[in-house]
Design a protein around this motif. Structure first.
Motif, PDB file in Angstrom:
ATOM      1  N   LYS A  63      16.934  30.212  11.935  1.00  0.00           N
ATOM      2  CA  LYS A  63      15.572  30.517  11.508  1.00  0.00           C
ATOM      3  C   LYS A  63      15.176  31.936  11.924  1.00  0.00           C
ATOM      4  O   LYS A  63      14.533  32.669  11.158  1.00  0.00           O
ATOM      5  CB  LYS A  63      14.591  29.510  12.101  1.00  0.00           C
ATOM      6  N   ASP A  92      14.119  28.237   6.006  1.00  0.00           N
ATOM      7  CA  ASP A  92      12.739  28.119   6.464  1.00  0.00           C
ATOM      8  C   ASP A  92      12.230  29.448   7.025  1.00  0.00           C
ATOM      9  O   ASP A  92      11.104  29.879   6.730  1.00  0.00           O
ATOM     10  CB  ASP A  92      12.619  27.035   7.530  1.00  0.00           C
ATOM     11  N   THR A  95      11.969  32.133   4.070  1.00  0.00           N
ATOM     12  CA  THR A  95      10.915  31.888   3.089  1.00  0.00           C
ATOM     13  C   THR A  95       9.532  32.270   3.602  1.00  0.00           C
ATOM     14  O   THR A  95       8.775  32.973   2.933  1.00  0.00           O
ATOM     15  CB  THR A  95      10.918  30.408   2.664  1.00  0.00           C
ATOM     16  N   SER A  96       9.197  31.810   4.790  1.00  0.00           N
ATOM     17  CA  SER A  96       7.869  32.109   5.332  1.00  0.00           C
ATOM     18  C   SER A  96       7.722  33.592   5.677  1.00  0.00           C
ATOM     19  O   SER A  96       6.683  34.204   5.433  1.00  0.00           O
ATOM     20  CB  SER A  96       7.603  31.257   6.578  1.00  0.00           C
TER      21      SER A  96
END
Length: 250
Positions: A63, A92, A95-96
């Motif tokens: 991440k 994750d 994307t954010s």
């Protein structure tokens, strides 16, 4: 003897369940999820806890990596990467972070575009090397649009300035006109007015001579406005000078 055998079998079962739970826990940790194992054996539960801890570490590392890449891509205004095949943590994080980075890029782009357009309209350039990629990209685009406006306004100003100068008119009040129009008008008016003045003097000399010689006025339709104005003014003056003065007899 029975206890030893039973203990051995139990240990084997524990170890087998532990490995099974460990695999399941690691898979869940990598996917950032948790499964209730209350009905599973002690071995399975212990293995699951250990495996999930390892999987969670992997998830968090992935991440972090994804967040770094997503931020970099978003802030550069590039299209998002294809995340197929990437672990859940990377997806994750990417994307954010991409969404936040792209939002920042878009905001900076609009700010830079406004500044660039203002500078382009004024025919100037500001060093933006210390600004973000979004700001720089927006500035370039905005300045290009501003320069187009400047050049169009300058062309219009040149046309009007030339026309006014060659006609010998008083220069227009340029207050409120865009920079391009003012620059184009001013330079073109000076050239046009200089041409008018030169032609005026040439026409003035010709008109003075023709008037003093009592000639028929020349056809001026193909001459410039400056020449016509100079000729006409001087011709009447020259002609008036040729009228004899008559003395009154008492």
């Amino acid at each position: 003897m029975g206890y030893a055998v039973g203990n051995k079998v139990g240990r084997q079962n524990y170890d087998a369940d532990y490995q099974t739970g460990r695999v399941a826990g690691q898979n869940d940790g990598i996917a950032n999820k948790f499964t209730d194992n209350g009905q599973q054996s002690v071995g399975y539960q212990d293995g699951y806890v250990n495996g999930q801890r390892l999987g969670t570490q992997f998830y968090n590392n992935a991440k972090t990596e994804g967040a770094a890449d997503g931020t970099k891509t978003g802030e550069a205004g590039r299209a998002p990467a294809d995340l197929n095949g990437q672990p859940q943590g990377y997806q994750d994080g990417y994307t954010s972070a991409y969404a936040a980075g792209k939002a920042s890029y878009d905001t900076d782009y609009q700010t830079g575009r406004t500044t660039g357009q203002t500078d382009g309209t004024a025919n100037k350039h500001t060093d933006n090397s210390n600004q973000s990629a979004g700001y720089q990209d927006g500035y370039v685009n905005g300045q290009r649009l501003g320069e187009q406006f400047y050049n169009n306004a300058k062309t219009e100003g040149v046309t009007d300035g030339t026309k006014a100068g060659e006609a010998g008119q008083v220069p227009a009040d340029l207050n409120g006109q865009p920079q391009g129009y003012q620059v184009g008008y001013t330079s073109a008016y000076e050239v046009g007015k200089a041409g008018y003045d030169t032609d005026y003097q040439t026409g003035q000399a010709a008109g003075q001579s023709a008037g003093e010689s009592n000639q028929v006025p020349a056809d001026l339709k193909d001459q410039s406005q400056g020449y016509q104005d100079g000729y006409t003014s001087a011709y009447e003056t020259g002609k008036a000078a040729m009228i004899p003065t008559t003395k009154m007899v008492r």
